[in-house]
Design an enzyme around this catalytic site. Structure first.
Site, PDB file in Angstrom:
ATOM      1  N   GLN A  64     -86.782  37.497  11.736  1.00 18.30           N
ATOM      2  CA  GLN A  64     -85.832  38.146  12.639  1.00 18.30           C
ATOM      3  C   GLN A  64     -86.429  38.299  14.025  1.00 18.30           C
ATOM      4  O   GLN A  64     -87.609  38.602  14.163  1.00 18.30           O
ATOM      5  CB  GLN A  64     -85.515  39.553  12.122  1.00 18.30           C
ATOM      6  CG  GLN A  64     -84.721  39.573  10.844  1.00 18.30           C
ATOM      7  CD  GLN A  64     -84.410  41.004  10.435  1.00 18.30           C
ATOM      8  OE1 GLN A  64     -85.303  41.836  10.369  1.00 18.30           O
ATOM      9  NE2 GLN A  64     -83.149  41.282  10.177  1.00 18.30           N
ATOM     10  N   HIS A  73     -81.423  49.397  17.313  1.00 19.80           N
ATOM     11  CA  HIS A  73     -82.012  48.305  16.561  1.00 19.80           C
ATOM     12  C   HIS A  73     -81.207  47.082  16.948  1.00 19.80           C
ATOM     13  O   HIS A  73     -79.989  47.133  16.935  1.00 19.80           O
ATOM     14  CB  HIS A  73     -81.852  48.633  15.081  1.00 19.80           C
ATOM     15  CG  HIS A  73     -82.056  47.472  14.183  1.00 19.80           C
ATOM     16  ND1 HIS A  73     -83.217  47.287  13.512  1.00 19.80           N
ATOM     17  CD2 HIS A  73     -81.257  46.444  13.884  1.00 19.80           C
ATOM     18  CE1 HIS A  73     -83.109  46.165  12.822  1.00 19.80           C
ATOM     19  NE2 HIS A  73     -81.929  45.628  13.028  1.00 19.80           N
ATOM     20  N   ARG A  76     -86.088  39.165   1.356  1.00 25.45           N
ATOM     21  CA  ARG A  76     -85.087  39.939   0.627  1.00 25.45           C
ATOM     22  C   ARG A  76     -84.673  39.158  -0.597  1.00 25.45           C
ATOM     23  O   ARG A  76     -84.376  37.966  -0.502  1.00 25.45           O
ATOM     24  CB  ARG A  76     -83.855  40.189   1.502  1.00 25.45           C
ATOM     25  CG  ARG A  76     -84.186  40.973   2.748  1.00 25.45           C
ATOM     26  CD  ARG A  76     -82.953  41.199   3.591  1.00 25.45           C
ATOM     27  NE  ARG A  76     -83.322  41.875   4.822  1.00 25.45           N
ATOM     28  CZ  ARG A  76     -82.490  42.112   5.819  1.00 25.45           C
ATOM     29  NH1 ARG A  76     -81.224  41.722   5.727  1.00 25.45           N
ATOM     30  NH2 ARG A  76     -82.888  42.735   6.903  1.00 25.45           N
ATOM     31  N   CYS A  81     -88.234  47.551  10.570  1.00 26.56           N
ATOM     32  CA  CYS A  81     -88.115  48.891  11.157  1.00 26.56           C
ATOM     33  C   CYS A  81     -89.298  49.817  10.868  1.00 26.56           C
ATOM     34  O   CYS A  81     -89.840  50.420  11.806  1.00 26.56           O
ATOM     35  CB  CYS A  81     -86.843  49.590  10.724  1.00 26.56           C
ATOM     36  SG  CYS A  81     -85.523  48.514  10.215  1.00 26.56           S
ATOM     37  N   HIS A 109     -86.730  47.307  18.355  1.00 25.09           N
ATOM     38  CA  HIS A 109     -86.282  48.694  18.315  1.00 25.09           C
ATOM     39  C   HIS A 109     -86.554  49.295  19.676  1.00 25.09           C
ATOM     40  O   HIS A 109     -87.659  49.163  20.196  1.00 25.09           O
ATOM     41  CB  HIS A 109     -87.014  49.465  17.222  1.00 25.09           C
ATOM     42  CG  HIS A 109     -86.603  49.033  15.849  1.00 25.09           C
ATOM     43  ND1 HIS A 109     -87.212  47.993  15.214  1.00 25.09           N
ATOM     44  CD2 HIS A 109     -85.607  49.462  15.035  1.00 25.09           C
ATOM     45  CE1 HIS A 109     -86.625  47.810  14.036  1.00 25.09           C
ATOM     46  NE2 HIS A 109     -85.641  48.680  13.903  1.00 25.09           N
ATOM     47  N   ASP A 135     -86.530  40.712  16.013  1.00 20.36           N
ATOM     48  CA  ASP A 135     -86.216  42.116  15.849  1.00 20.36           C
ATOM     49  C   ASP A 135     -86.687  42.932  17.034  1.00 20.36           C
ATOM     50  O   ASP A 135     -87.686  42.607  17.661  1.00 20.36           O
ATOM     51  CB  ASP A 135     -86.955  42.609  14.604  1.00 20.36           C
ATOM     52  CG  ASP A 135     -86.114  43.594  13.833  1.00 20.36           C
ATOM     53  OD1 ASP A 135     -85.171  44.157  14.430  1.00 20.36           O
ATOM     54  OD2 ASP A 135     -86.394  43.794  12.644  1.00 20.36           O
ATOM     55  N   LYS A 150     -72.130  50.253  15.970  1.00 20.51           N
ATOM     56  CA  LYS A 150     -72.821  49.019  16.356  1.00 20.51           C
ATOM     57  C   LYS A 150     -71.908  48.073  17.116  1.00 20.51           C
ATOM     58  O   LYS A 150     -70.684  48.198  17.073  1.00 20.51           O
ATOM     59  CB  LYS A 150     -73.354  48.318  15.112  1.00 20.51           C
ATOM     60  CG  LYS A 150     -72.257  47.911  14.128  1.00 20.51           C
ATOM     61  CD  LYS A 150     -72.825  47.071  12.993  1.00 20.51           C
ATOM     62  CE  LYS A 150     -71.723  46.686  12.017  1.00 20.51           C
ATOM     63  NZ  LYS A 150     -72.165  45.820  10.946  1.00 20.51           N
TER      64      LYS A 150
END
Length: 641
Positions: A386, A516, A368, A339, A390, A388, A470
């Site tokens: 990911q 996201h 992580r 992000c 946005h 990912d 979400k």
RNA sequence: GCCUCGGUGGCUAAGUGGUAAAGCGUCGGAUUCGUAAUCCGCAGGUCAGGGGUUCAAUUCCCCUCCGGGGCUCCA
């Protein structure tokens, strides 16, 4: 005699004497139905069959075929388990024992953990108790009396704690079976008697914390599963066995795709060349689809300086999961999420409302520090990629964008061969940021969008992230297991923290909405799910090696090489097995490697310029023209077969 | 991180208070074969690591690391 009217699920009505039980009603309808019933729903509330009918109502009997049957049966089985445990281990203190989707469990405080033999004894005792066929009897007790009972008689502080936390209740209910020999605090409902459990299996034991709190007492949890018929248990055990066979941790190294680590770092898998080919195919598909859908692909670094994580809030709330890096006196952190990078990319310029929505996407590898205990094959690792994205947009664009994402999700999962997936909307949790209007608009947009696509969804009340509502998507695999893959989250947090703006029609700064989202979730995990879903037998378009060419003797090596070359040129992933083994051996190996096409070439093939093709049906077609084969395979690849 | 069970060559593993079977795989040799395992041979293990008990430890005890199952976490 006063009669009340009962409405049945088929909308017919039946009259029955007031005060009679549901079981009486069932008997009146049909004795067979009464025998088959496990519990009932009265005005949509689950109750026992012994529940008295006091007024006009709607009643639905729950039989083995009902959806609720499994949970009620397993909950009762949990009680049977508890009664077996306290008989075998009198010092054991039962705590809680619910039914879950995978069966049931019961947590006990015991001096010594249960061994494998203990579990066998418990299962045996459970079967004895089931055979006793004693009824489950409900008893209402004033709460104070219940507390006294657990304090003085049972000396069970856990039950006392539960009771003391119940708000505004006068009475609580107990259920007993074994003719009163065992009773347990419980809301119910339960099956009429123990013998309704037709099959039960104690699966395993492990430890669990009282109330899931690591600071509280450590309990022993026993897992089991019960069924209304023995065949279902057999089927279930077979499924568990099947799951074991599909285990990606076994298949991965076997198919030379990847391996998980120990000496080189737990949770840091090595993806081998064949696994990487598979990932590349998955990525290529992703790239193609995202380009079509108007996403802009970016790349952000693996490390940022401390200040970035301060701004994003990760330092305050996510620090424990981050890998710090000290470089010449400066503190850096490896990214646990993509992000912040995407926010900074958005902030590189001033956006006009005309330019929105802006869709930024990245296959971003994040790290992580997950607790060692949660690591599991490729399902849970510490470094993963990911898919990912946005999306920055105007409030009124939210619904349309979500529709687009949902359609994309549907397309992705069907292409990868899943048959079923389910949508969940999570609403505002207690602790959350953002305005009421923001939440309302966002939650409503999520619902409208799903409804517009015409899909059913379930609501998880209060299960949203602190920063926004979400949509989660659970995918069902070939043996019925669920995997949460996609998540589409509205984010009220990052726009504030990174001061994300656009210039509106009014010439003023405004906050855009940000979504996201991921579809695969983590690529590595998705790869593992595919391996298990297909039990290693990947579809042709995903197979790292699509065809293997086996010459019959060394004389045919050159021709084999030529065939590989032709296939390769046509974009078919092919290899030749030129080792010194016998042909039969090579065929077996290729089979074990689950390669979709096994091609044999010998004198006959050379003479006619053909190949012998064995596909997954394990039948061999002789005299196939190479062009024909190429055409056939290419078509399958294009159609994602 | 917590509870619990475990760790024997690349894999599957048998076994023991006196330093370890077997199968598969790897590699080498022989075989050149028509559709799911050809034959022979070599190599490979400080029995996870460290400490202790013992004349002697892979075996018993303690610690660490790693893994399985579960809990927890998932801003």
């Amino acid at each position: 005699m006063v009669e009340v009217k009962v409405k049945l699920p088929d909308n017919s009505e039946i009259a029955i004497e007031k005060g009679k039980t549901i079981l009486d009603l069932a008997n009146k309808i049909s004795p067979n139905l009464a025998k088959a019933s496990l519990a009932a729903k009265i005005d949509d509330k689950l109750v026992d069959l012994t529940y008295p009918i006091e007024q006009d109502c709607k009643i639905e009997l729950i039989t083995a075929r009902s959806d609720e049957a499994f949970h009620i049966l397993n909950h009762s089985a949990a009680h049977v388990l508890a009664s077996a445990v306290v008989e075998l281990f009198p010092e054991a203190k039962p705590t809680i024992g619910p039914s879950v989707d995978e069966g049931f469990y019961y947590d006990f405080e015991v001096k010594k953990p249960f061994s494998q033999e203990d579990l066998e004894k418990i299962e045996k005792k459970m079967i004895e108790i089931i055979e006793e066929d004693t009824p489950f009897i409900r008893e209402e007790v004033p709460i104070q009396e219940a507390i006294k009972y657990y304090e003085k008689v049972e000396k069970n502080k856990f039950k006392v704690e539960i009771l003391k936390e119940m708000p505004d209740v006068d009475t609580v209910s107990f259920y007993s079976h074994r003719n009163g020999k065992f009773k347990d605090l419980c809301r119910g409902p339960h099956i009429p008697s123990t013998k309704k459990i037709k099959a039960v299996k104690v699966l395993n034991a492990s430890s669990a914390f009282w109330r899931g709190d690591a600071k509280r007492e450590s309990l022993q949890r026993v897992y089991g599963i019960a069924f209304t018929d023995a065949k279902k248990l057999k089927k279930h055990l077979k499924m568990l066995e099947e799951a074991k066979k599909r285990d990606h941790r076994i298949l991965g190294p076997q198919l030379d795709l990847f391996d998980t680590a120990d000496e080189w770092g737990p949770g840091m898998p090595l993806i081998y060349p064949k696994g990487t080919i598979l990932l590349e195919v998955i990525k290529e598909f992703w790239k193609k689809e995202h380009k079509k859908a108007g996403y802009k692909v970016v790349q952000t670094p693996h490390l940022f300086k401390e200040i970035v994580w301060k701004t994003s809030g990760h330092l305050d709330y996510y620090l424990e999961n981050m890998y710090p890096v000290d470089a010449r006196g400066e503190r850096w952190y490896v990214k646990p999420m993509n992000c912040p990078g995407h926010m900074m990319i958005y902030n590189r310029k001033t956006y006009s409302y005309r330019e929105l929505p802006e869709r930024i996407a990245e296959m971003g590898t994040v790290y992580r520090y997950e607790l060692s205990g949660v690591l599991h094959g490729l399902f849970r690792i510490r470094g993963f990629t990911q898919d990912d994205s946005h999306i920055f947009m105007l409030p009124e664009q939210l619904e349309d964008e979500i529709v687009k994402i949902i359609e994309m999700v549907n397309h992705f999962y069907s292409v990868f061969g899943f048959k079923e997936w389910e949508f969940f909307i999570s609403t505002r949790p207690e602790k959350s940021i953002g305005t009421d209007e923001g939440w309302e608009h966002a939650t409503k947009s999520l619902m409208n969008a799903i409804e517009r696509v015409g899909i059913k969804y379930k609501i998880k009340q209060g299960d949203g992230a602190f920063y926004g509502p979400k949509i989660d998507v659970d995918v069902k695999d070939a043996i019925g297991r669920r995997w949460q893959l996609a998540t589409i989250q509205v984010d009220f947090n990052l726009p504030e923290r990174f001061d994300i703006n656009y210039i509106g029609e009014d010439g003023q700064k405004h906050r855009p909405f940000i979504i996201h989202r991921v579809i695969y979730g983590a690529l590595e995990r998705f790869l593992a799910i595919l391996v298990e879903h297909y039990a290693g037998k990947l579809p042709i378009w995903l197979s790292p090696v699509q065809a293997i060419v086996i010459p019959i003797t060394d004389e045919h090596i050159n021709y084999a090489k030529k065939v590989v070359e032709i296939l390769d040129k046509e974009g078919i992933r092919a290899e030749a097995d030129l080792s010194g083994e016998r042909m039969e051996y090579k065929i077996r190996q290729a089979n074990l490697q689950k390669i979709p096409y096994i091609i044999n070439v010998g004198g006959k093939e050379i003479e006619n310029n053909t190949i012998a093709v064995r596909d997954r049906t394990n039948k061999v077609r002789f005299g196939v023209k190479i062009e024909e084969f190429v055409k056939e395979v290419k078509e399958k690849i294009t159609n994602y077969e």
